[in-house]
Enzyme design. Structure first.
Site, mmCIF file in Angstrom:
data_model
loop_
_atom_site.group_PDB
_atom_site.id
_atom_site.type_symbol
_atom_site.label_atom_id
_atom_site.label_comp_id
_atom_site.label_asym_id
_atom_site.label_seq_id
_atom_site.Cartn_x
_atom_site.Cartn_y
_atom_site.Cartn_z
ATOM 1 N N GLU A 1 -42.588 39.724 -7.706
ATOM 2 C CA GLU A 1 -42.886 38.291 -7.673
ATOM 3 C C GLU A 1 -44.128 37.996 -6.811
ATOM 4 O O GLU A 1 -45.040 38.801 -6.719
ATOM 5 C CB GLU A 1 -41.660 37.494 -7.234
ATOM 6 N N ASP B 1 -34.224 28.525 -12.383
ATOM 7 C CA ASP B 1 -34.481 29.708 -11.573
ATOM 8 C C ASP B 1 -33.832 29.484 -10.198
ATOM 9 O O ASP B 1 -33.331 28.406 -9.878
ATOM 10 C CB ASP B 1 -35.988 30.004 -11.491
HETATM 11 C C1 BGC Z 1 -36.852 35.145 -10.346
HETATM 12 C C2 BGC Z 1 -36.144 35.257 -11.676
HETATM 13 C C3 BGC Z 1 -34.824 35.954 -11.503
HETATM 14 C C4 BGC Z 1 -33.991 35.240 -10.465
HETATM 15 C C5 BGC Z 1 -32.621 35.857 -10.248
HETATM 16 C C6 BGC Z 1 -35.954 34.620 -9.238
HETATM 17 O O1 BGC Z 1 -36.553 34.777 -8.001
HETATM 18 O O2 BGC Z 1 -37.977 34.304 -10.498
HETATM 19 O O3 BGC Z 1 -36.956 35.937 -12.594
HETATM 20 O O4 BGC Z 1 -34.150 36.046 -12.723
HETATM 21 O O5 BGC Z 1 -34.699 35.263 -9.231
HETATM 22 O O6 BGC Z 1 -32.676 37.052 -9.588
#
Ligand code: BGC
Length: 618
Positions: free
Chosen positions: A508, A306
């Protein structure tokens, strides 16, 4: 004896080496008629360490110096949420991604880039793309065929922009709805998540050309304990990126089945979770990433980290790289300082801290996906697919999904469906006429945004289109209709009041929320509109159940609409009886905050149990 065995082994290896068909080494990896495995072998055998590390490097598009794509053999770029070009139009996306791709194709071996994006409910960073309901709404539909078709439509919109890799679906099984990513997951029910996740993967990956799915975030991201997160972006995270504290048997039972289903559905990539398991960051968990995922589950795609997540392993950056790649990471979402990443990763391999075999395995996996996607044959955007971005067909699919996602929670005196010829309808609440709010997070911007952020039909628009021509529909965002009076100067009473309440967009950990009680303004809206209408319908736009028990008696018809996306017309379709209500709760709906986390034993009966939803025929 030992020596004999050793000698025999040496002879065998030598024989095998000689017996290896020369095509494996010298085959033309560009020849599409050869099996993928031979093409990968042929290409890998020609690559230098620098080229291999380049393939394992993923850079965020605003951080890349274009020339570096060629000079450093970069294997992947991404648009983080909100990482759009200007102007934010599908054509400009295609031009941007094609431009990066041209740089990659200029390298010695001409290995195409794989560009990734979070198209988590449609290709939603792109202005004008179709925005489907977030996964929580799809969970309510219980309809794998619909989810598969959404996956396919999303892939087609992506292909138009030259993007063949989607960081979706989330296959978490949230245990605590205070988590800001609850709506990205289909359900609290393991089986439902497994079924719908696999359906989505099939849809995405069965297009031609193919788009790679990413089951995420491996593993236990929905099971963290409140208060264990250390992140602080805009506001402190409480659950997101925290610690999943449970024994292995529980971890496996709750969170592994959707990954098994995803691997069985042939997901081409899997993203690792920011979270920890019993205090150790997932990005350093060799047992889970290598033994369980790649060994036991036989996952053959590649594992991606991630966003800047390896940096969270508590050590210096060099050791973070060593630990995470040795744990089983194949591609690193760096995403900013790729120079340091490349320098340190190279140093680690040269010093023998990361075995060459591990690097080859990682690159083999990445190249296999690139060949399987056909990127060597069609590295660029398909201009013919541009017409599909936000097309009528896709919007009608999204509208169908919206209708099927609605869960009817209360229907007193057959308040629903509403007759189309009710003379006066009041519609109140900011969320009633706001595409941004009904889309939620991960739409144009990372956190989403209220307002007219992308073309769509609001719930109010949908209502106006659904009613007969002579019906008077009045809208006020505060639900205040006092100014409307009859000939005697008396305030008008609506035949029906439709109050739209809920949450502002978030994504998030920013959406980790201690108190899920309906906001005071919304409670006031319900009271105000209840007093001004003969029948009160309340529609909830939210990424999770909200606590509204004390308001229930004031409401005649209650509908959970989740985060429906751009096609608000689907809400009106069911409200006015053009389609039935069929959705079932994907999450248990708690009676009070004291019942959260709901899935803990002994918290008492919920307001509405998992699977609840009234059926109303049209
Ligand atoms: C998230 C992921 C995402 C990634 C790219 C991260 O902050 O946890 O789910 O795919 O960013 O944008």
């Amino acid at each position: 004896m030992k020596q004999c065995i050793l000698l025999a082994a040496i002879l065998l290896v030598a024989a095998c080496t000689r017996a290896t068909p020369p095509t494996t080494v010298s085959a033309d990896y560009r020849n599409p008629s050869l099996p993928v495995e031979s093409r990968v072998g042929a290409l890998l055998s020609r690559m230098t360490l620098t080229e291999k590390i380049g393939q394992m490097t993923q850079v965020e598009k605003n951080s890349i110096r274009s020339e570096d794509i060629t000079e450093l053999f970069i294997g992947s770029l991404l648009s983080g949420a909100g990482g759009y070009p200007l102007p934010n139009k599908a054509e400009a996306w295609a031009e941007m991604v094609n431009g990066f791709q041209e740089r990659a194709l200029k390298t010695r071996l001409g290995i195409p880039l794989i560009y990734g994006v979070d198209a988590v409910h449609g290709h939603t960073n792109v202005y004008g793309a179709t925005v489907f309901p977030h996964n929580i709404g799809l969970g309510a539909t219980r309809d794998p065929d619909l989810v598969e078709r959404i996956g396919r439509a999303t892939a087609v919109e992506m292909i138009a922009t030259g993007i063949f890799w989607n960081f979706a679906p989330v296959v978490a099984v949230p245990q605590d709805i205070r988590w800001g990513r609850t709506y990205e997951a289909y359900s609290e029910n393991i089986e439902l998540v497994s079924t719908l996740g696999a359906a989505y993967i099939r849809g995405l990956q069965n297009t031609s050309p193919q788009v790679a799915a990413t089951a995420k975030h491996f593993i236990g991201d929905g099971g963290t304990t409140w208060g264990t997160s250390k992140q602080n972006i805009f506001r402190p995270f409480m659950l997101d990126q925290g610690d999943t504290q449970m024994d292995e048997a529980t971890l496996r039972a709750l969170f592994l089945p959707p990954y098994k289903a995803a691997v069985d559905a042939d997901t081409l990539s899997i993203m690792v979770s920011f979270s920890s398991w019993n205090g150790t960051k997932m990005h350093s968990q060799k047992y889970l990433l290598t033994d369980v995922l790649k060994g036991e589950l036989r996952f053959k795609g590649f594992v991606v980290s991630d966003w800047q997540a390896i940096d969270q392993i508590p050590d210096d950056y060099h050791n973070d790289i060593v630990t995470s790649i040795n744990a089983g990471l194949d591609m690193i979402m760096v995403p900013y300082d790729y120079h340091t990443f490349i320098t340190e990763a190279t140093r680690a391999v040269e010093a023998g801290e990361i075995p060459m075999g591990r690097i080859d395995d990682a690159v083999r996996r990445i190249l296999t996906v690139k060949f399987r996607l056909g990127l060597f044959e069609h590295p660029f955007a398909d201009p013919e697919a541009l017409a599909a971005v936000g097309s009528d067909d896709h919007r009608s699919l999204a509208r169908d999904a919206v209708r099927k996602s609605l869960v009817l929670l209360k229907n007193e005196n057959q308040a629903l469906p509403i007759a189309k010829n009710m003379p006066l309808i009041f519609v109140g609440g900011r969320a009633a006429h706001d595409v941004g709010i009904q889309c939620g997070g991960w739409t144009i911007e990372w956190q989403g945004k209220a307002g007219n952020i992308t073309p769509g039909t609001t719930i109010l628009d949908g209502i106006k289109q659904a009613v007969s021509a002579d019906v008077r529909v009045e809208f006020n965002r505060f639900g205040n209709f006092d100014r409307l009076t009859d000939a005697q100067g008396q305030p008008l009473i609506g035949d029906v009041g439709i109050a739209v309440v809920g949450e502002e967009p978030y994504a998030e950990g920013v959406g980790d929320q201690q108190d899920l009680t309906l906001a005071e303004e919304d409670a006031a809206l319900i009271d105000r509109m209840g007093a001004q209408s003969k029948t009160l319908i309340v529609i909830i736009i939210s990424g999770r159940p909200l606590i509204l028990t004390e308001h229930l008696s004031k409401i005649d018809g209650l509908v959970a609409a989740w985060l429906p996306g751009t096609e608000g017309g689907g809400v009106a379709d069911a409200l006015f009886g053009a389609y039935p209500f069929t959705g079932k709760l994907p999450y248990t709906w708690p009676r009070s905050m004291s019942q959260i986390p709901m899935l803990t034993e002994g918290v008492g009966a919920p307001l509405f149990p998992f699977g609840y939803g009234l059926d109303v025929e049209r």
